[in-house]
Design a protein around this motif. Sequence first.
Motif, PDB file in Angstrom:
ATOM      1  N   SER A   1       0.824  -1.211   0.000  1.00 41.05           N
ATOM      2  CA  SER A   1       0.000   0.000   0.000  1.00 41.05           C
ATOM      3  C   SER A   1       0.860   1.264   0.000  1.00 41.05           C
ATOM      4  CB  SER A   1      -0.935   0.004   1.215  1.00 41.05           C
ATOM      5  OG  SER A   1      -1.856  -1.073   1.132  1.00 41.05           O
ATOM      6  N   SER A   2       2.010   1.226   0.684  1.00 41.54           N
ATOM      7  CA  SER A   2       2.910   2.385   0.700  1.00 41.54           C
ATOM      8  C   SER A   2       3.448   2.684  -0.690  1.00 41.54           C
ATOM      9  CB  SER A   2       4.079   2.137   1.664  1.00 41.54           C
ATOM     10  OG  SER A   2       3.629   2.031   2.990  1.00 41.54           O
ATOM     11  N   LYS A   3       3.731   1.641  -1.450  1.00 39.20           N
ATOM     12  CA  LYS A   3       4.208   1.847  -2.820  1.00 39.20           C
ATOM     13  C   LYS A   3       3.155   2.577  -3.653  1.00 39.20           C
ATOM     14  CE  LYS A   3       7.580  -1.881  -3.414  1.00 39.20           C
ATOM     15  NZ  LYS A   3       7.895  -3.156  -4.114  1.00 39.20           N
ATOM     16  N   ASP A   4       1.899   2.179  -3.492  1.00 37.28           N
ATOM     17  CA  ASP A   4       0.828   2.830  -4.245  1.00 37.28           C
ATOM     18  C   ASP A   4       0.710   4.305  -3.862  1.00 37.28           C
ATOM     19  OD1 ASP A   4       0.200   0.489  -5.590  1.00 37.28           O
ATOM     20  OD2 ASP A   4      -1.297  -0.132  -4.105  1.00 37.28           O
ATOM     21  N   VAL A   5       0.814   4.586  -2.552  1.00 36.09           N
ATOM     22  CA  VAL A   5       0.715   5.973  -2.084  1.00 36.09           C
ATOM     23  C   VAL A   5       1.900   6.802  -2.573  1.00 36.09           C
ATOM     24  CG1 VAL A   5       0.727   7.469  -0.049  1.00 36.09           C
ATOM     25  CG2 VAL A   5      -0.650   5.373  -0.054  1.00 36.09           C
ATOM     26  N   LEU A   6       3.112   6.253  -2.452  1.00 37.74           N
ATOM     27  CA  LEU A   6       4.312   6.995  -2.872  1.00 37.74           C
ATOM     28  C   LEU A   6       4.319   7.232  -4.379  1.00 37.74           C
ATOM     29  CD1 LEU A   6       7.019   5.254  -0.621  1.00 37.74           C
ATOM     30  CD2 LEU A   6       6.094   7.563  -0.368  1.00 37.74           C
ATOM     31  N   LYS A   7       3.835   6.244  -5.134  1.00 36.22           N
ATOM     32  CA  LYS A   7       3.737   6.433  -6.583  1.00 36.22           C
ATOM     33  C   LYS A   7       2.811   7.596  -6.912  1.00 36.22           C
ATOM     34  CE  LYS A   7       4.608   1.653  -8.095  1.00 36.22           C
ATOM     35  NZ  LYS A   7       3.983   0.422  -8.665  1.00 36.22           N
ATOM     36  N   GLY A   8       1.764   7.767  -6.104  1.00 33.74           N
ATOM     37  CA  GLY A   8       0.828   8.862  -6.313  1.00 33.74           C
ATOM     38  C   GLY A   8       1.470  10.223  -6.124  1.00 33.74           C
ATOM     39  N   TYR A   9       2.557  10.242  -5.334  1.00 38.90           N
ATOM     40  CA  TYR A   9       3.299  11.482  -5.127  1.00 38.90           C
ATOM     41  C   TYR A   9       4.460  11.624  -6.110  1.00 38.90           C
ATOM     42  CZ  TYR A   9       0.793  12.452  -0.770  1.00 38.90           C
ATOM     43  OH  TYR A   9      -0.181  12.742   0.160  1.00 38.90           O
ATOM     44  N   GLY A  10       4.544  10.721  -7.065  1.00 38.74           N
ATOM     45  CA  GLY A  10       5.575  10.816  -8.084  1.00 38.74           C
ATOM     46  C   GLY A  10       6.904  10.174  -7.723  1.00 38.74           C
ATOM     47  N   VAL A  11       6.949   9.412  -6.631  1.00 40.35           N
ATOM     48  CA  VAL A  11       8.189   8.745  -6.217  1.00 40.35           C
ATOM     49  C   VAL A  11       8.390   7.487  -7.069  1.00 40.35           C
ATOM     50  CG1 VAL A  11       9.451   7.696  -4.299  1.00 40.35           C
ATOM     51  CG2 VAL A  11       7.869   9.597  -3.871  1.00 40.35           C
ATOM     52  N   THR A  12       9.595   7.304  -7.586  1.00 38.69           N
ATOM     53  CA  THR A  12       9.900   6.141  -8.431  1.00 38.69           C
ATOM     54  C   THR A  12      11.287   5.591  -8.099  1.00 38.69           C
ATOM     55  OG1 THR A  12      10.835   7.570 -10.153  1.00 38.69           O
ATOM     56  CG2 THR A  12       8.487   7.015 -10.342  1.00 38.69           C
ATOM     57  N   GLY A  13      11.607   4.462  -8.715  1.00 38.97           N
ATOM     58  CA  GLY A  13      12.948   3.890  -8.607  1.00 38.97           C
ATOM     59  C   GLY A  13      13.342   3.494  -7.198  1.00 38.97           C
ATOM     60  N   ALA A  14      14.642   3.680  -6.874  1.00 38.58           N
ATOM     61  CA  ALA A  14      15.173   3.279  -5.569  1.00 38.58           C
ATOM     62  C   ALA A  14      14.486   3.985  -4.404  1.00 38.58           C
ATOM     63  CB  ALA A  14      16.683   3.522  -5.522  1.00 38.58           C
ATOM     64  N   PRO A  15      14.199   5.305  -4.496  1.00 35.02           N
ATOM     65  CA  PRO A  15      13.503   5.956  -3.381  1.00 35.02           C
ATOM     66  C   PRO A  15      12.149   5.316  -3.083  1.00 35.02           C
ATOM     67  CG  PRO A  15      14.468   7.610  -4.811  1.00 35.02           C
ATOM     68  CD  PRO A  15      14.613   6.289  -5.521  1.00 35.02           C
ATOM     69  N   LEU A  16      11.464   4.851  -4.117  1.00 33.90           N
ATOM     70  CA  LEU A  16      10.178   4.179  -3.924  1.00 33.90           C
ATOM     71  C   LEU A  16      10.372   2.874  -3.167  1.00 33.90           C
ATOM     72  CD1 LEU A  16       7.134   3.802  -4.510  1.00 33.90           C
ATOM     73  CD2 LEU A  16       7.796   2.737  -6.678  1.00 33.90           C
ATOM     74  N   THR A  17      11.349   2.082  -3.602  1.00 29.92           N
ATOM     75  CA  THR A  17      11.605   0.782  -2.974  1.00 29.92           C
ATOM     76  C   THR A  17      12.035   0.934  -1.525  1.00 29.92           C
ATOM     77  OG1 THR A  17      12.272  -0.160  -5.102  1.00 29.92           O
ATOM     78  CG2 THR A  17      12.970  -1.331  -3.116  1.00 29.92           C
ATOM     79  N   PHE A  18      13.018   1.820  -1.282  1.00 28.14           N
ATOM     80  CA  PHE A  18      13.522   1.983   0.075  1.00 28.14           C
ATOM     81  C   PHE A  18      12.516   2.687   0.980  1.00 28.14           C
ATOM     82  CE2 PHE A  18      17.647   1.464  -2.158  1.00 28.14           C
ATOM     83  CZ  PHE A  18      18.168   0.438  -1.384  1.00 28.14           C
ATOM     84  N   GLY A  19      11.773   3.624   0.426  1.00 26.95           N
ATOM     85  CA  GLY A  19      10.768   4.324   1.223  1.00 26.95           C
ATOM     86  C   GLY A  19       9.670   3.390   1.687  1.00 26.95           C
ATOM     87  N   ALA A  20       9.138   2.598   0.772  1.00 29.46           N
ATOM     88  CA  ALA A  20       8.085   1.643   1.128  1.00 29.46           C
ATOM     89  C   ALA A  20       8.614   0.585   2.096  1.00 29.46           C
ATOM     90  CB  ALA A  20       7.540   0.982  -0.137  1.00 29.46           C
ATOM     91  N   SER A  21       9.861   0.154   1.894  1.00 33.82           N
ATOM     92  CA  SER A  21      10.462  -0.852   2.774  1.00 33.82           C
ATOM     93  C   SER A  21      10.655  -0.313   4.184  1.00 33.82           C
ATOM     94  CB  SER A  21      11.810  -1.314   2.214  1.00 33.82           C
ATOM     95  OG  SER A  21      11.644  -1.953   0.963  1.00 33.82           O
ATOM     96  N   ALA A  22      11.069   0.954   4.294  1.00 34.50           N
ATOM     97  CA  ALA A  22      11.270   1.556   5.615  1.00 34.50           C
ATOM     98  C   ALA A  22       9.949   1.664   6.369  1.00 34.50           C
ATOM     99  CB  ALA A  22      11.902   2.944   5.465  1.00 34.50           C
ATOM    100  N   ILE A  23       8.909   2.086   5.678  1.00 33.92           N
ATOM    101  CA  ILE A  23       7.583   2.192   6.294  1.00 33.92           C
ATOM    102  C   ILE A  23       7.097   0.808   6.741  1.00 33.92           C
ATOM    103  CG2 ILE A  23       5.147   2.739   5.871  1.00 33.92           C
ATOM    104  CD1 ILE A  23       6.161   4.913   3.906  1.00 33.92           C
ATOM    105  N   ALA A  24       7.257  -0.178   5.854  1.00 33.00           N
ATOM    106  CA  ALA A  24       6.819  -1.538   6.162  1.00 33.00           C
ATOM    107  C   ALA A  24       7.614  -2.130   7.310  1.00 33.00           C
ATOM    108  CB  ALA A  24       6.952  -2.425   4.924  1.00 33.00           C
ATOM    109  N   GLY A  25       8.935  -1.879   7.344  1.00 29.31           N
ATOM    110  CA  GLY A  25       9.774  -2.409   8.412  1.00 29.31           C
ATOM    111  C   GLY A  25       9.370  -1.886   9.775  1.00 29.31           C
TER     112      GLY A  25
END
Length: 252
Positions: A189-213
């Motif tokens: 779900s974090s990936k979907d939200v971050l994509k909505g803000y235009g986040v892509t690539g490594a920042p998307l992966t690490f951002g969603a992973s940090a939230i999930a962790g």
Amino acid sequence: MSDNAAWKALKPFTTGALSGMVATTCIQPIDMVKVRIQLMAGTAEAAGPVTIASNIPGGNEGLAAFYTGLTAGLTRQIVYTGARLGLFDSFTASMKTPGKSLSFGENAVCALGAGGLAAVVGNPADLALIRMQADSMKPVAERAGYTNVFTAMALIVKKEGPAGLMAGWIPTSTRAMALNFGMLAFNASSKDVLKGYGVTGAPLTFGASAIAGFFASFFSLPFDFVKTQMQKQKPDPVTGELQYKSAMRIAP
């Protein structure tokens, strides 16, 4: 191989197991410290993580003591992590509608189901890991002599019967469901939200992973403590009774 139907079905389970094994090898020393903190909770020997970490390599094993139970940890990842990630991918794939993302609730249902089922299958290896780590804290003369995951399981069956391998399966399953809920549901779900803000690539992966962790640890830690207490206990040599008959006897 990418077009092979069998590989497509097995890929989520295989990649999940391999990623889990790599992760376990990296975090085993930290997990060893965490388990010791849980095992010492409420005792006179209880101490902080720095003190415990500095005391672990004090015996004959040296730094290798941080990797006590590694064979059980790796076996657990092959079974448990492979199953929970593979089942999550399978469940979400079956629920997806083309061109539409799953809702948080749908991701949560998939995560809870995958975590609970995988934990039941992986309980014997998880139990062996806790027993091996707890055994390493005892004086040498009192140790059970677990040399690897297979001898640990064999000794558990010999002393407690086959059902002994499922000791603590309810809190283990509950903990896995909480962990999966925090990790996989929030990651997707974090990936979907971050994509909505235009986040892509490594920042998307690490951002969603940090939230999930963060949420995985937040939701699972209380259940992880209860699971450890249930799995470390053995029947009293005189009465044959267990200290905790259910997880509710541990929870405050």
